[in-house]
Design a protein around this motif. Structure first.
Motif, PDB file in Angstrom:
ATOM      1  N   GLN A   1      -7.142  12.021  10.227  1.00  0.00           N
ATOM      2  CA  GLN A   1      -6.759  12.469   8.880  1.00  0.00           C
ATOM      3  C   GLN A   1      -8.034  12.859   8.131  1.00  0.00           C
ATOM      4  O   GLN A   1      -8.998  12.093   8.083  1.00  0.00           O
TER       5      GLN A   1
ATOM      6  N   GLU B   1      -7.824   4.567  -3.114  1.00  0.00           N
ATOM      7  CA  GLU B   1      -6.726   3.726  -2.652  1.00  0.00           C
ATOM      8  C   GLU B   1      -5.546   4.573  -2.169  1.00  0.00           C
ATOM      9  O   GLU B   1      -4.892   4.251  -1.163  1.00  0.00           O
TER      10      GLU B   1
ATOM     11  N   GLN C   1      -6.372   6.039   1.171  1.00  0.00           N
ATOM     12  CA  GLN C   1      -6.297   5.015   2.213  1.00  0.00           C
ATOM     13  C   GLN C   1      -4.839   4.715   2.583  1.00  0.00           C
ATOM     14  O   GLN C   1      -4.486   4.593   3.762  1.00  0.00           O
ATOM     15  N   ALA C   2      -3.983   4.627   1.558  1.00  0.00           N
ATOM     16  CA  ALA C   2      -2.569   4.341   1.811  1.00  0.00           C
ATOM     17  C   ALA C   2      -1.918   5.473   2.597  1.00  0.00           C
ATOM     18  O   ALA C   2      -1.125   5.252   3.524  1.00  0.00           O
ATOM     19  N   SER C   3      -2.266   6.715   2.234  1.00  0.00           N
ATOM     20  CA  SER C   3      -1.695   7.864   2.937  1.00  0.00           C
ATOM     21  C   SER C   3      -2.089   7.853   4.396  1.00  0.00           C
ATOM     22  O   SER C   3      -1.277   8.148   5.286  1.00  0.00           O
ATOM     23  N   ALA C   4      -3.351   7.507   4.644  1.00  0.00           N
ATOM     24  CA  ALA C   4      -3.812   7.453   6.036  1.00  0.00           C
ATOM     25  C   ALA C   4      -3.091   6.353   6.807  1.00  0.00           C
ATOM     26  O   ALA C   4      -2.679   6.532   7.965  1.00  0.00           O
ATOM     27  N   GLN C   5      -2.926   5.203   6.149  1.00  0.00           N
ATOM     28  CA  GLN C   5      -2.306   4.068   6.824  1.00  0.00           C
ATOM     29  C   GLN C   5      -0.837   4.328   7.131  1.00  0.00           C
ATOM     30  O   GLN C   5      -0.324   3.942   8.181  1.00  0.00           O
ATOM     31  N   TRP C   6      -0.163   5.024   6.219  1.00  0.00           N
ATOM     32  CA  TRP C   6       1.272   5.235   6.385  1.00  0.00           C
ATOM     33  C   TRP C   6       1.586   6.578   7.042  1.00  0.00           C
ATOM     34  O   TRP C   6       2.732   7.033   7.044  1.00  0.00           O
TER      35      TRP C   6
ATOM     36  N   GLU D   1       0.826  -1.207   0.000  1.00  0.00           N
ATOM     37  CA  GLU D   1       0.000   0.000   0.000  1.00  0.00           C
ATOM     38  C   GLU D   1       0.856   1.250   0.000  1.00  0.00           C
ATOM     39  O   GLU D   1       0.478   2.273  -0.540  1.00  0.00           O
TER      40      GLU D   1
ATOM     41  N   ASN E   1      -9.793   9.475   7.972  1.00  0.00           N
ATOM     42  CA  ASN E   1      -8.942   8.330   8.296  1.00  0.00           C
ATOM     43  C   ASN E   1      -8.954   7.275   7.197  1.00  0.00           C
ATOM     44  O   ASN E   1      -9.052   6.068   7.456  1.00  0.00           O
ATOM     45  N   GLY E   2      -8.906   7.738   5.957  1.00  0.00           N
ATOM     46  CA  GLY E   2      -8.752   6.842   4.818  1.00  0.00           C
ATOM     47  C   GLY E   2     -10.021   6.253   4.260  1.00  0.00           C
ATOM     48  O   GLY E   2      -9.989   5.593   3.213  1.00  0.00           O
ATOM     49  N   THR E   3     -11.142   6.466   4.912  1.00  0.00           N
ATOM     50  CA  THR E   3     -12.406   5.931   4.396  1.00  0.00           C
ATOM     51  C   THR E   3     -13.346   7.083   4.039  1.00  0.00           C
ATOM     52  O   THR E   3     -13.244   8.180   4.600  1.00  0.00           O
TER      53      THR E   3
END
Length: 1019
Positions: free
Chosen positions: A564, A635, A638-643, A435, A580-582
């Motif tokens: 986020q 996508e 979502q990746a930015s939020a996760q990382w 991701e 938060n990515g969603t």
């Protein structure tokens, strides 16, 4: 007994004696073969006229419905109403005998005996149910009301006029007949100076020039007046003047009204369409059909689309309530406004008065109101694109270029993904990095835990107020604290705003987290918290132009834990929010993408836009932020939020590529830049926007008990009115039919040649504006509460003439203007005044004060400063600004040729009244004004004496007089009178004026004349 009751009793007895099939009054209900006819002829009209106002419909008083046999015998809350053959035991008779029913105007003894005789005979019934609208009574109109009857061409009366003045035009024959009936004589023809001034104001709303007056006075040819009429009807200023009348009726305004009162920047297209249509003499039936359904009749014709501005010309509340019930009520209120103006404008009927119950005075049922409303329920307010082939081609090309761009970006991402993997490896990242490879490169990135400058492009950030950079991030206290960057070096179109923020409290309303704004602070897109919706994330924008609710959940945890937030702005204007990515709520389509120019765009943190103040400031801590020059995919968000906001600089990526990959990367980047430039050019091809009717799915409409959306009482089909004789009210439409089907059939129904009201109403309007009052003196109401027609045969003759002349309004007006009736003197006859002080029988031409707009236009005209440009956007004489949720319009007196146009081109905001025009009864555009007031107040004289515009124009008028007449005071006074009054001064006027000029100057005399009755009134 009231006079009206005597007439009513006489009518009932007349029916009992005279109608075919009815018994004699003393034999009523005795012959079994005639009892039903006796009921229909005598009792049913009594019940309809005296009882059904209260005891019928969805919610009858006391639950007693007397319109049907079964419900009458069943009775209401107090029991059975009728005991057949037993009047003394019948509650209905007991109430009637005691005068309890009807409560305010009890029945006469004769009427009571008719009821008793009927009950004693067994209460036989006839037609079931009783139709309350079947006959006109003393209290209401029925199906036999005069204005609802078909047009019949009357015989033109024979007139004897030795002078030959009144025998040429049929209009005069009808008028002369009425005058003779009342023992009146018409006035002599007006003199030529009076006549040309009257004609100019009546047709174009402006005074003639002295040269035009002199030419007409000296023209002795028999057709001189006729040629003048034709020339003025052909003038482009004709449409401007008569469009002003029309816009009064249709309540045209250029702002929404209500508490927000936002401007409608593109509503002016409708005004210009009306002007052009009138100048082109568009047949009146087409003129109306296009206003009701032009977008559906001729979808490729820009003019037809503009015409539907009629349907949405009225106020529109943009503050949407949270409650579903309130939203439905608001929709019904707006629909009532559309129904009211449509019915009153084209049919002269107050159909809107039947929203909560059957119409109290006209034969219109509540059911018919909702049928009528259903025909228009697919109409919505808003802006739309005008048909434009160039724009449509650009859109097709844009789709292809964007597809190619996506392919190029896909190849770039593949190259960059490999480079990211190498960078991550060099950073000694561990674990699954799939991701992380999706994370894109922003054009600007901030880590406020380490500093205030952009980490990508080096944009310098400046702290303001008490804003602080700390190891936790950018700390903002909501009190004039914010951070502002220097301007961006590149244009910004599609974009993504992303920030990591922790809020100090969830009650704050309107603070900006991350905002992109023009350097003047007027245009912006921003991540905003709680502005329109408490506790919700929003896409803030200038004047809420691109702001709607995402319908996301309220924020609950951002005070305890950083979140986020990202906003994605796509090319087509779609705005999507993420938390938060969603996805946060649902995306929506805004009015369009807002682009921001290089060098004039900056980034703000902690401030929504502009200067600090009000609710624009945020309380919280921002740790990181990103700005992208494209719309990120779900996508990528979502990746930015996760990382946690990790990103890769272009220098890092390029260094991690092989030489071959670098060349391919550069080639793809060049292709991307070319495609982006081409897309930008294609996006610049924009259609013309117009505020006009939007077509929506109307759904299914319901009859609403007492007008309440909480009490639906059955589905209704779209339809017209049954009361109009010769015209079928059933539009043959299903309850779920489309807006297209509804409005097309409705428009054809309204404009049907067999619709007698359609022609009568517009003929009366035309007459009203030429004479100051219509043949019916209530132009919007031809029903029971309206005025009675003074010349019904003349009205019908003119209506039929209109139809036979292909609905030409100019031909109709030509007929009126050429009449001796119009050309009469305004001279007063004391004896005639005793008979007809209101001049209803037209024994003279009543003097009229010119309208507010014509006063201003005339001042410009005589001063030689009128800008005669026709059409275009118009001018603004207000300072418009938005403050605390409301748009304000502060009056100005701007100077310049562009502001000297005719007043019809003035930006007409509902909250932006013009001081001079309002003083002279310029109406509020929030409501229909079929007949302007004409008041006389001290403020009018004060305004014409002290208003800065009048002072300036008086000076210019004095200059014009001097330019035309030289320095001789006598010549100056003569020229001034010719310009202002279209006549030379009388000897005594000239002497007094010269003396006045010698003491106070020529400009002061100009002000005096502009403040005089002779200038303001037309004889």
């Amino acid at each position: 007994m009231h006079a009206g009751e005597k007439v009513w009793v006489a009518l009932v007895l007349f029916l009992a004696l005279a109608m075919p099939g009815l018994s004699r009054a003393d034999e009523l209900f005795e012959n079994p073969a005639r009892v039903q006819a006796d009921f229909d002829g005598v009792i049913a009209p009594l019940i309809a006229g005296r009882c059904l106002d209260c005891h019928a419909g969805l919610d009858p008083k006391g639950a007693l419905d007397l319109s049907r046999r079964a419900s009458t015998f069943q009775g209401g809350e107090t029991g059975a109403a009728v005991e057949a053959g037993k009047p003394d035991e019948s509650l209905l008779w007991q109430y009637i005998e005691s005068d309890a029913m009807p409560p305010e105007h009890p029945l006469s003894d004769k009427e009571k005996q008719l009821f008793r005789r009927w009950i004693a005979a067994g209460a036989p019934w006839g037609t079931d149910p009783i139709d309350a609208f079947s006959k006109t009574t003393e209290k209401r109109a029925g199906y036999d009301w005069w204005s609802l009857q078909p047009l019949k061409k009357p015989h033109v009366p024979e007139v004897q006029d030795p002078k030959g003045v009144w025998g040429k035009n049929p209009i005069d024959a009808f008028v002369l007949q009425r005058l003779k009936e009342h023992g009146l004589q018409p006035r002599a023809p007006a003199d030529r100076r009076t006549l040309i001034r009257r004609l100019y104001y009546s047709v174009i709303g402006l005074p003639p020039e002295p040269e035009e007056v002199e030419a007409f006075v000296k023209d002795t040819s028999p057709d001189a007046y006729e040629r003048l009429v034709d020339r003025l009807l052909a003038s482009p200023h004709y449409g401007e003047h008569w469009a002003r009348h029309w816009l009064d009726v249709v309540r045209f305004g250029e702002s929404n009204g209500f508490e927000r009162d936002q401007p409608r920047e593109n509503a002016w297209h409708y005004r210009n369409w009306v002007i052009r249509a009138l100048n082109q003499d568009l047949p009146y039936d087409q003129f109306v059909r296009q206003q009701l359904a032009g977008d559906l009749l001729e979808p490729d014709d820009p003019g037809a689309v503009k015409a539907t501005g009629f349907l949405v010309a009225g106020p529109h509340d943009v503050v949407i309530p949270q409650s579903k019930l309130m939203r439905a009520t608001m929709k019904q209120d707006e629909l009532e406004d559309i129904v009211g103006v449509t019915a009153q404008t084209f049919l002269g009927l107050t159909v809107n008065c039947a929203r909560c119950h059957d119409h109290k005075f006209d034969p219109i049922s509540q059911q018919e109101y909702y049928q009528f409303a259903a025909a228009l329920s697919g109409v919505a307010h808003g802006e739309r694109n005008l048909p434009d082939p160039a724009y449509e081609k650009a859109q097709r090309d844009l789709v292809q270029r964007e597809k190619t761009l996506r392919d190029v970006q896909g190849q770039l991402f593949q190259l960059e993904a490999m480079a990211r993997q190498r960078v991550l490896a060099s950073r000694k990242q561990q674990g699954n990095t799939d991701e992380a490879l999706l994370i894109s490169s922003p054009i600007a990135a901030w880590d406020f835990r380490k500093g205030t400058d952009d980490l990508v492009g080096g944009l310098r950030g400046t702290l303001h107020g008490s804003a602080k950079q700390t190891p936790q991030g950018l700390v903002l206290d909501g009190n004039r604290s914010f951070l502002k960057t220097e301007p961006l070096s590149a244009d910004l179109g599609p974009k993504t705003l992303e920030a990591w923020v922790k809020l100090s409290d969830l009650q704050q309303r309107g603070g900006g987290v991350l905002s992109v704004q023009t350097t003047d602070g007027n245009i912006f897109d921003a991540i905003v918290f709680g502005e329109q919706q408490p506790g919700h994330w929003l896409a803030g924008s200038d004047h809420f132009n691109r702001t709607k609710s995402f319908q996301g959940p309220p924020e609950k945890t951002a005070t305890n834990k950083e979140v986020q937030i990202a906003l994605v702005y796509a090319t087509d204007g779609t705005i999507t929010a993420y938390r938060n990515g969603t996805a946060y709520g649902s995306s929506y389509r805004s009015r369009g993408l807002q682009s921001f120019p290089a060098g004039k765009t900056q980034v703000l943190f902690g401030l929504r836009h502009g200067s600090p103040g009000g609710n624009r400031l945020l309380k919280g801590v921002i740790s990181q932020a990103r700005l992208y020059d494209r719309a990120l995919t779900p996508e990528e968000i979502q990746a930015s939020a996760q990382w946690g906001g990790v990103f890769f600089s272009e220098a890092e990526l390029q260094a991690a590529m092989t030489e071959g990959q670098q060349k391919e990367w550069q080639t793809l980047r060049s292709q991307r830049a070319e495609l982006q430039a081409a897309i930008k050019q294609l996006q610049a091809v924009q259609p013309t926007k117009v505020y006009a009717a939007l077509s929506r799915d109307p759904g299914v409409s319901h009859l609403l008990r007492r007008g309440s959306v909480a009490a639906p009482a059955g589905v209704v089909q779209p339809g017209g009115l049954q009361a109009i004789r010769g015209l079928e009210g059933d539009l043959q439409l299903a309850a779920d039919s489309s807006d297209r089907d509804r409005r097309l059939r409705f428009a054809r129904w309204v404009t049907d040649a067999q619709n007698p009201l359609f022609a009568r109403v517009i003929v009366n309007r035309i007459w009203h504006y030429h004479f100051g009052q219509g043949l019916v003196n209530t132009p919007n109401d031809f029903g029971f509460n309206g005025g009675r027609c003074s010349h019904p045969e003349l009205l019908d003759w003119l209506a039929i003439q209109l139809k036979e002349n292909n609905w030409s309004l100019k031909a109709l007006q030509r007929e009126i203007l050429l009449s001796a009736t119009f050309r009469q003197s305004s001279e007063v006859d004391p004896e005639a005044m005793k008979v007809d002080a209101d001049n209803r029988w037209l024994w003279r031409k009543s003097p009229l004060r010119i309208e507010a707009e014509s006063i201003r236009d005339s001042i410009l005209k005589v001063a030689g400063k009128l800008n005669s440009e026709v059409g275009g956007r118009g001018y603004q004489d207000v300072k418009s600004y938005f403050f605390k949720g409301t748009q304000f319009y502060e009056p100005l007196d701007p100077v310049g040729d562009e502001f000297n146009r005719r007043s019809i081109y003035r930006f007409s905001a509902r909250g932006g009244r013009h001081p001079l025009l309002e003083t002279f009864d310029c109406p509020d555009p929030s409501t229909t004004t079929p007949d302007r007031a004409s008041t006389t107040t001290p403020l009018q004289a004060l305004s014409l004496m002290n208003d800065s515009f009048v002072l300036r124009m008086s000076d210019r008028l004095a200059e014009r007089v001097k330019e035309r007449s030289g320095t001789d005071p006598e010549q100056q006074v003569a020229e001034l009178f010719l310009l202002v009054y279209q006549r030379p001064p009388r000897p005594e006027e000239a002497a007094v004026s010269r003396e006045f000029v010698s003491q106070h100057g020529l400009s002061a005399l100009c002000r005096v004349l502009l403040n005089s009755n002779e200038f303001l009134y037309v004889n």
